[in-house]
Design a protein around this motif. Structure first.
Motif, PDB file in Angstrom:
ATOM      1  N   TYR A  84       0.822  -1.200   0.000  1.00  0.00           N
ATOM      2  CA  TYR A  84       0.000   0.000   0.000  1.00  0.00           C
ATOM      3  C   TYR A  84       0.858   1.252   0.000  1.00  0.00           C
ATOM      4  O   TYR A  84       0.575   2.239  -0.680  1.00  0.00           O
ATOM      5  N   GLU A  85       1.933   1.202   0.767  1.00  0.00           N
ATOM      6  CA  GLU A  85       2.781   2.380   0.880  1.00  0.00           C
ATOM      7  C   GLU A  85       3.577   2.641  -0.382  1.00  0.00           C
ATOM      8  O   GLU A  85       3.728   3.768  -0.822  1.00  0.00           O
ATOM      9  N   MET A  86       4.111   1.575  -0.922  1.00  0.00           N
ATOM     10  CA  MET A  86       5.120   1.772  -1.952  1.00  0.00           C
ATOM     11  C   MET A  86       4.536   1.987  -3.336  1.00  0.00           C
ATOM     12  O   MET A  86       5.231   2.428  -4.234  1.00  0.00           O
ATOM     13  N   PHE A  87       3.296   1.642  -3.485  1.00  0.00           N
ATOM     14  CA  PHE A  87       2.688   1.817  -4.790  1.00  0.00           C
ATOM     15  C   PHE A  87       1.483   2.737  -4.657  1.00  0.00           C
ATOM     16  O   PHE A  87       0.833   2.752  -3.633  1.00  0.00           O
ATOM     17  N   PRO A  88       1.175   3.425  -5.689  1.00  0.00           N
ATOM     18  CA  PRO A  88      -0.011   4.279  -5.613  1.00  0.00           C
ATOM     19  C   PRO A  88      -1.291   3.535  -5.944  1.00  0.00           C
ATOM     20  O   PRO A  88      -2.374   4.105  -5.835  1.00  0.00           O
ATOM     21  N   PHE A  89      -1.177   2.277  -6.331  1.00  0.00           N
ATOM     22  CA  PHE A  89      -2.358   1.608  -6.857  1.00  0.00           C
ATOM     23  C   PHE A  89      -3.494   1.575  -5.855  1.00  0.00           C
ATOM     24  O   PHE A  89      -4.632   1.932  -6.151  1.00  0.00           O
ATOM     25  N   LEU A  90      -3.181   1.097  -4.661  1.00  0.00           N
ATOM     26  CA  LEU A  90      -4.267   0.983  -3.681  1.00  0.00           C
ATOM     27  C   LEU A  90      -4.803   2.352  -3.314  1.00  0.00           C
ATOM     28  O   LEU A  90      -6.003   2.521  -3.118  1.00  0.00           O
ATOM     29  N   LYS A  91      -3.900   3.308  -3.226  1.00  0.00           N
ATOM     30  CA  LYS A  91      -4.371   4.635  -2.847  1.00  0.00           C
ATOM     31  C   LYS A  91      -5.312   5.205  -3.887  1.00  0.00           C
ATOM     32  O   LYS A  91      -6.365   5.756  -3.569  1.00  0.00           O
TER      33      LYS A  91
END
Lengths: 441, 541
Positions: A112-119
């Motif tokens: 979640y932190e390292m990728f923007p996908f979930l955000k």
């Protein structure tokens, strides 16, 4: 096991030049070897595969450059697949493997932190929910995998800023671990109190996957407006139990038997992917249908589905491997572009999240293979068949998602719209899709 | 005491107003059918009209539901306001309104910078968004570099929300930046919600800020929450890791240092067309230049942002993004991404493969690639053969023959001599590659040349591709010529002939020795060819 490359001890005499391989050449060489090896595995030529694996291991490394890492995980998956032909050995090798749920949760939150996908998915989800719930006084949100409190904190904040005042909000969170739900409950209740929103959090612990969810527990009340958020939770339902693993790669597998196995596989997955009528006996189709039906029966006002947008559910190994190669190359590139190579978190995400997914896609079959990612249009078709209508994403929702991506700072991430759904890509490769639905009639 | 005329049939609780009863009934989870009251049960309800002819509620369509309601309405709208709050100047016509107000008057207040007082948080927030006074102040400061509406909106809501407690400022998020101090929570509590996004140094997005301000309608969004959250969650480990990279002594370079360092290893001139050491040097210095000088506005800006604030708004997030930025730049400069490699691999096969019908792994890669981003290609034609190659319309479905499946890249299966030559040539080429840092292109081409050369050395014609008669000896020579991978993959029983020669068998045995990995690779491919056939599977021992 991938060794550090180049490993001097191994390269004693034979190939000193391997050390000198440039990253690009090595990368190309790795691709070639990988495909060769996969080919061997697919056709059952275990000896040749063994040789290829050995060669790849000299070049691949989990802490090297992108292609090296990818090769490392793919070869591990291929080796796993080979080992499955000896079920006893496979079981023995995995006998002492302990699954630590907290590690998995940690890796998930690293992702979640390292990728923007979930955000981005959360942002778009929240916006869709907000829009659908305009004017509603009682809102009930069901989160099929409640792991990130921030998603709902954002929704709470957005709701509190609503012109007509916040509604009465109830969130039902589903997860495998009690602790995660407790933590989430705590944070959400705190936030709601701060914002002065009438709020209620219902945790539901479900072990062993969403298929064990009891819909009664959701306690959907009449008169409240229901929203369902499903983030990467639907694809495991495509896993079919038709082909037990033991048939996978017989040791002395005659080619005929092997092919037979693959044919059955292909038949099965094909039937699930080509959407036969709902009453199909195929078990994979059954489970997916059953679950979508459950969701439909809840009559949600809006259901937002986030899924991977890649075809990793092909009938044959090579198909899946090729597609996975591209997809995970893109994902590893994301990491390469945003996180330094020495980062432990990056290694963890690569190994425990992507590595496991790759292993599942490549080495598992039948009911074991949960990572059945499919392309967006298949999902659209499937969800439509289950009685939903595509709401489409509003301009504002897309705008927010794009804005978030841009502010992420890495311009490889792109977002586009396709059939009314948002697709998040890396460069040109679509990776994740978000779509919003409502119940028909 | 007014009568409780409306009774819940489930629990017999009484209510004065019908709406309250409905609300209560919801809680009973009644099944749908029972929810409706049939027409026959409900007598015609009395509605009330406001006697004042100019009032909206004078019409039947806007009638009100109960007597007390209409009485209150009449007083409020058309009556004299006899009740006055002692603390503030508000007057009320209805006593209950007055009582309710005086309970909360002064307890919870939000004051905007322009002096307006609000009791409701949401109206306060909305007002501040458009408040003129704030607009002037923010115009003085360079707006932040966030590009989207949503981000402004939300980072705002997230940030000062944290700061504000009952409108009283908390400087929880105060940071080095004076701006943020002021905005995050000045004592007036009216800090620009959206201005807290203005960390000092930034360059752009005046436009976006203005865009934002011009939007008449702000619906709350959740976008920026995540951005702000990143900062709070501090993707700091990442940040710190970068800071600790010892390669960069320049503190400003912290972000880029790690990346540069990591890439030095690979900085051997990745550009396929570069052919001199100079290029390498230039690349390297370019990297460094970028890092040190912070060349470009973006970088400068990013670094400044890194330096500035740590709490609250964007800074942390953009600091990671700035390092992201540099990392990305460095990586891209020095090193080919995996995606690019795959594309290149897919293309390379095509250049060396003469037969358009061939389904080499390169073409597989190409079709998979084409299928991926561009087409929603259904790879699941379970029985059809052309699942892979159908992505490319120009390819014929590869015929089932698997003979040429022994797509050996490096070797001639049949003649040891040939393979040895090939092998030596390979070694030479790699050694040459070793010696010469930069001629990647040359190396690859030399590889190809060599392969092509061997091609010609082959006795059998070069037609393992697709067409008809499988000729095991004929192996696609191209780098990625895995031969009829597609065919094999489909699991279709190819009618490959297996020219399994004694040589191959021996070589298979030899393959297990680690004496020569390339040899074994070659043999491997040989056995690959043999396996493709139905009949004997010599390597399946």
């Amino acid at each position: 096991m991938a060794q550090l490359s180049p490993n001097p001890s191994n390269l004693g005499s034979p190939y000193p030049y391997l050390r000198e391989l440039k990253s690009e050449e090595r990368g190309l060489y790795l691709i070639h070897l990988l495909l060769t090896c996969a080919n061997h595995v697919a056709t059952g030529s275990l000896e040749s595969a063994e040789v290829a694996l050995g060669q790849i291991s000299q070049l691949s490394a989990p802490d090297g450059d992108t292609m090296q890492r990818i090769a490392a995980y793919f070869t591990e998956a291929l080796a796993e697949r080979i080992i499955k032909a000896w079920p006893g050995v496979h079981r023995a090798l995995n006998a002492t493997k302990i699954k630590i749920p907290s590690e998995e949760t940690m890796v998930r939150s690293l992702f979640y932190e390292m990728f923007p996908f979930l955000k981005v998915a959360f942002v778009v989800t929240n916006q869709a929910i907000l829009e659908a719930m305009e004017g509603e006084k009682m809102v009930h949100v069901i989160d099929l995998n409640a792991s990130e409190p921030s998603q709902w904190i954002a929704l709470l904040q957005a709701l509190s800023g609503r012109a007509e005042g916040p509604p009465h909000l109830r969130i039902t969170g589903i997860h495998q671990q009690r602790e995660v739900l407790d933590r989430m409950s705590h944070k959400l209740v705190e936030e709601a109190e701060r914002l002065d929103i009438p709020f209620q959090f219902n945790p539901i612990v479900v072990s062993g996957g969403l298929e064990n969810l009891d819909p009664e527990k959701l306690r959907v009340k009449t008169g409240e407006a229901l929203a369902i958020s499903s983030v990467l939770q639907l694809h495991p339902f495509l896993a079919s139990h038709k082909n037990p693993n033991s048939r996978l790669l017989q040791r002395q597998g005659t080619l005929g038997e092997l092919l037979l196995d693959q044919k059955d596989n292909s038949f099965d997955s094909a039937s699930s992917s080509s959407s036969p009528p709902i009453g199909s006996p195929s078990s994979s189709q059954g489970k997916m249908d059953w679950f979508l039906n459950v969701l439909w029966g809840l009559s949600p006002k809006v259901m937002v589905v986030t899924e991977q947008d890649s075809n990793h559910n092909g009938a044959t190994l090579m198909e899946r491997l090729l597609e996975a190669l591209y997809s995970y190359a893109a994902l590893f590139d994301c990491l390469e572009s945003t996180v330094p190579r020495s980062s432990i978190e990056r290694l963890k995400v690569e190994k425990m999240m992507f590595g496991e997914e790759i292993k599942n896609i490549v080495a598992c079959e039948g009911g074991e293979r949960k990572e059945r990612h499919e392309k967006l249009e298949k999902w659209i078709h499937r969800i439509e068949m289950a009685g939903f209508v595509n709401l489409g994403l509003s301009y504002y929702g897309m705008l927010q998602g794009k804005g978030l991506l841009e502010s992420y700072g890495c311009d490889g991430y792109r977002m586009k719209e396709e059939n009314g759904c948002a697709v998040i890509c890396w460069q040109d490769r679509p990776l994740y899709s978000v779509s919003s639905w409502r119940c028909r009639k | 005491m007014a009568t409780n005329r409306f009774i819940c049939e489930v629990c017999n609780k009484g209510f004065q107003r019908e709406q309250n009863l409905q609300l209560h009934r919801r809680g009973h989870n009644l099944p749908w059918k029972l929810k409706q009251k049939s027409k026959t049960e409900i007598p015609k309800r009395k509605v009330y009209l406001c006697p004042e002819p100019t009032c909206v509620h004078h019409e039947a369509s806007r009638a009100l539901g109960d007597l007390t309601g209409i009485k209150k309405h009449y007083s409020r709208k058309h009556g004299e306001k006899k009740w006055k709050c002692d603390k503030c100047a508000k007057r009320y016509a209805v006593q209950s309104d007055w009582k309710a107000h005086s309970k909360t008057c002064g307890t919870r207040e939000y004051r905007c910078d322009c002096g307006t007082l609000f009791s409701r948080r949401d109206s306060f927030i909305t007002h501040r968004a458009f408040c003129d006074a704030l607009a002037q102040e923010s115009a003085r400061n360079p707006p932040p570099s966030l590009s989207s509406l949503g981000s402004h909106l939300f980072a705002g809501a997230g940030g000062p929300a944290n700061n504000m407690t009952l409108g009283i400022s908390s400087t929880a998020h105060s940071s080095a930046a004076a701006d943020i101090l002021r905005l995050g929570g000045s004592t007036t509590g009216g800090a620009g919600q959206f201005d807290h996004l203005l960390p000092p140094s930034t360059t752009t997005t005046t436009t976006s800020q203005q865009q934002f301000r011009n939007q008449p309608h702000l619906s709350p969004s959740s976008a920026a929450f995540f951005m702000q959250q990143d900062q709070n969650n501090s993707y700091q480990p990442f940040h710190h890791t970068l800071m600790q990279q010892q390669f960069s002594s320049d503190p400003n370079n912290a972000a880029g240092g790690g990346a540069a360092a990591a890439n030095q290893l690979f900085n051997l001139g990745f550009f396929p067309n570069s052919s001199t050491n100079n290029n390498n040097a230039t690349l390297f210095t370019n990297n460094n230049n970028n890092n040190h000088s912070g060349g470009g506005d973006d970088q400068h800006h990013h670094q400044m942002m890194m330096g500035s604030s740590t709490g609250g708004s964007v800074p942390l997030f953009s600091s990671s993004s700035s390092s992201v930025h540099q990392q990305q730049m460095n990586n891209m400069v020095a090193h080919m991404s995996a995606t690019a490699l795959l594309q290149k691999a897919a293309q390379m096969g095509s250049t060396t493969n003469s037969n358009p019908n061939a389904t080499t792994s390169a073409s597989l890669l190409r079709s998979a690639f084409a299928a991926g981003p561009n087409h929603n290609h259904n790879h699941n034609n379970q029985k059809s053969s052309s699942s892979q190659s159908s992505g490319e319309k120009q390819q014929h479905p590869p015929p089932p023959s698997l003979g040429s499946f022994g797509g050996s890249f490096f070797g001639d299966v049949d003649t040891n001599n040939g393979s040895n030559n090939l092998h030596d040539l390979m070694m030479n080429s790699f050694a040459a590659a070793a010696g010469n840092n930069n001629n990647i292109n040359n190396n690859s081409s030399s590889m190809f040349d060599m392969e092509e050369g061997n091609h010609h050395n082959q006795s059998s014609g070069n037609n393992n591709n697709g067409g008809g008669s499988s000729n095991n000896k004929k192996l696609t020579r191209d780098f990625l010529g895995v031969g009829h991978v597609a065919a094999a993959v489909r699991g279709i029983a190819g009618t490959a002939t297996s020219n399994i020669s004694q040589n191959q068998q021996q070589q298979v045995g030899a393959a297990l020795e680690r004496s020569s990995s390339l040899d074994s690779e070659r043999n491997n491919n040989n056995s690959m060819g043999s396996h493709s056939s139905f009949g004997g599977n010599p390597s399946f021992q």
